[in-house]
Design a protein around this motif. Structure first.
Motif, mmCIF file in Angstrom:
data_model
loop_
_atom_site.group_PDB
_atom_site.id
_atom_site.type_symbol
_atom_site.label_atom_id
_atom_site.label_comp_id
_atom_site.label_asym_id
_atom_site.label_seq_id
_atom_site.Cartn_x
_atom_site.Cartn_y
_atom_site.Cartn_z
ATOM 1 N N TYR A 111 31.768 49.596 41.745
ATOM 2 C CA TYR A 111 32.143 49.011 40.449
ATOM 3 C C TYR A 111 31.686 49.908 39.302
ATOM 4 C CZ TYR A 111 32.448 46.027 36.394
ATOM 5 O OH TYR A 111 32.747 45.547 35.145
ATOM 6 N N GLU A 112 30.452 50.420 39.404
ATOM 7 C CA GLU A 112 29.920 51.294 38.350
ATOM 8 C C GLU A 112 30.798 52.540 38.181
ATOM 9 O OE1 GLU A 112 25.957 53.979 37.421
ATOM 10 O OE2 GLU A 112 25.775 52.281 38.777
ATOM 11 N N LEU A 113 31.224 53.143 39.293
ATOM 12 C CA LEU A 113 32.102 54.314 39.213
ATOM 13 C C LEU A 113 33.467 53.962 38.637
ATOM 14 C CD1 LEU A 113 31.456 56.273 42.529
ATOM 15 C CD2 LEU A 113 31.033 57.067 40.197
ATOM 16 N N LEU A 114 34.035 52.823 39.067
ATOM 17 C CA LEU A 114 35.325 52.377 38.537
ATOM 18 C C LEU A 114 35.271 52.255 37.021
ATOM 19 C CD1 LEU A 114 36.172 49.592 41.145
ATOM 20 C CD2 LEU A 114 37.437 51.738 40.839
ATOM 21 N N ASP A 115 34.191 51.667 36.535
ATOM 22 C CA ASP A 115 34.024 51.437 35.102
ATOM 23 C C ASP A 115 33.699 52.731 34.353
ATOM 24 O OD1 ASP A 115 33.767 49.679 32.776
ATOM 25 O OD2 ASP A 115 31.603 50.068 32.940
ATOM 26 N N LYS A 116 32.697 53.443 34.797
ATOM 27 C CA LYS A 116 32.219 54.650 34.114
ATOM 28 C C LYS A 116 33.275 55.753 34.066
ATOM 29 C CE LYS A 116 28.747 58.260 34.520
ATOM 30 N NZ LYS A 116 27.817 58.896 35.450
ATOM 31 N N GLU A 117 33.996 55.947 35.174
ATOM 32 C CA GLU A 117 34.991 57.039 35.262
ATOM 33 C C GLU A 117 36.391 56.599 34.887
ATOM 34 O OE1 GLU A 117 34.136 60.112 35.721
ATOM 35 O OE2 GLU A 117 32.043 59.718 36.222
ATOM 36 N N GLN A 118 36.558 55.317 34.510
ATOM 37 C CA GLN A 118 37.856 54.766 34.104
ATOM 38 C C GLN A 118 38.919 55.040 35.173
ATOM 39 O OE1 GLN A 118 38.713 56.104 30.124
ATOM 40 N NE2 GLN A 118 36.915 55.100 29.284
ATOM 41 N N VAL A 119 38.594 54.651 36.393
ATOM 42 C CA VAL A 119 39.469 54.847 37.548
ATOM 43 C C VAL A 119 40.745 54.009 37.379
ATOM 44 C CG1 VAL A 119 39.671 54.483 40.052
ATOM 45 C CG2 VAL A 119 37.556 55.420 39.085
#
Length: 167
Positions: A155-163
């Motif tokens: 979830y953190e990567l999805l949010d931070k990297e705007q996946v």
């Protein structure tokens, strides 16, 4: 490793504990290289195994690519063995290119430079559905999760990297 008769093993530092468990069981491996720099080499293997950076040090910066048939082997992927013994699948350069082009097409994923991909699917599963090749082919941004595959980390990567696309 033994079935594929791997002679060189390139390993992420996070997988060194797994290597320790199989060390005496992989006689075909002649050399293990840790995918890091000398400065970031874990203390447990410092001086025992070479870092990737030291392994490639002094090598030319250019490479004369050979010409070979498009059906030449490109990658060998094994299942995890969750349904029995691991099974290997050998992909050709041709099949990898065709798969990558297909993944880029509109009816499939319509990848483009505005796409940011988080491939969570493992490389041993159809080369991560070809996303690791199709992404650069289309100019997309690739975000890799590393070994943290828990919900909060993803979830953190999805949010931070705007996946915009995950698999």
């Amino acid at each position: 490793i033994n079935h594929a008769e791997d002679r060189l093993l390139f390993i992420d530092p996070t997988l060194l504990p797994v290597l320790a468990q199989v060390q005496g069981k992989i006689p075909c491996v002649e050399r293990t290289i840790v995918l890091t720099s000398d400065a970031a080499m874990p203390e447990a293997v410092k001086g025992k195994l070479p870092s990737y950076e030291s392994f490639i040090a002094g090598q030319p910066d250019t490479f004369d690519w050979p010409e070979f048939d498009e059906r030449t082997a490109c990658s060998l992927c094994y299942t995890s063995g969750t349904t029995g013994n691991p099974k290997g699948v050998l992909y050709s350069h041709r099949s990898t290119m065709i798969h990558s082009m297909m993944m880029c097409s509109g009816p499939v994923l319509a990848l483009d430079p505005d796409t940011t991909i988080l491939p969570v699917v493992p490389m041993f599963h159809a080369n991560a559905w070809g996303l690791v090749y199709a992404g650069p082919f289309c100019g997309t941004k690739l975000v890799f999760p590393g070994f943290k595959l828990d919900g909060a980390s993803i979830y953190e990567l999805l949010d931070k990297e705007q996946v915009t696309l995950s698999a």
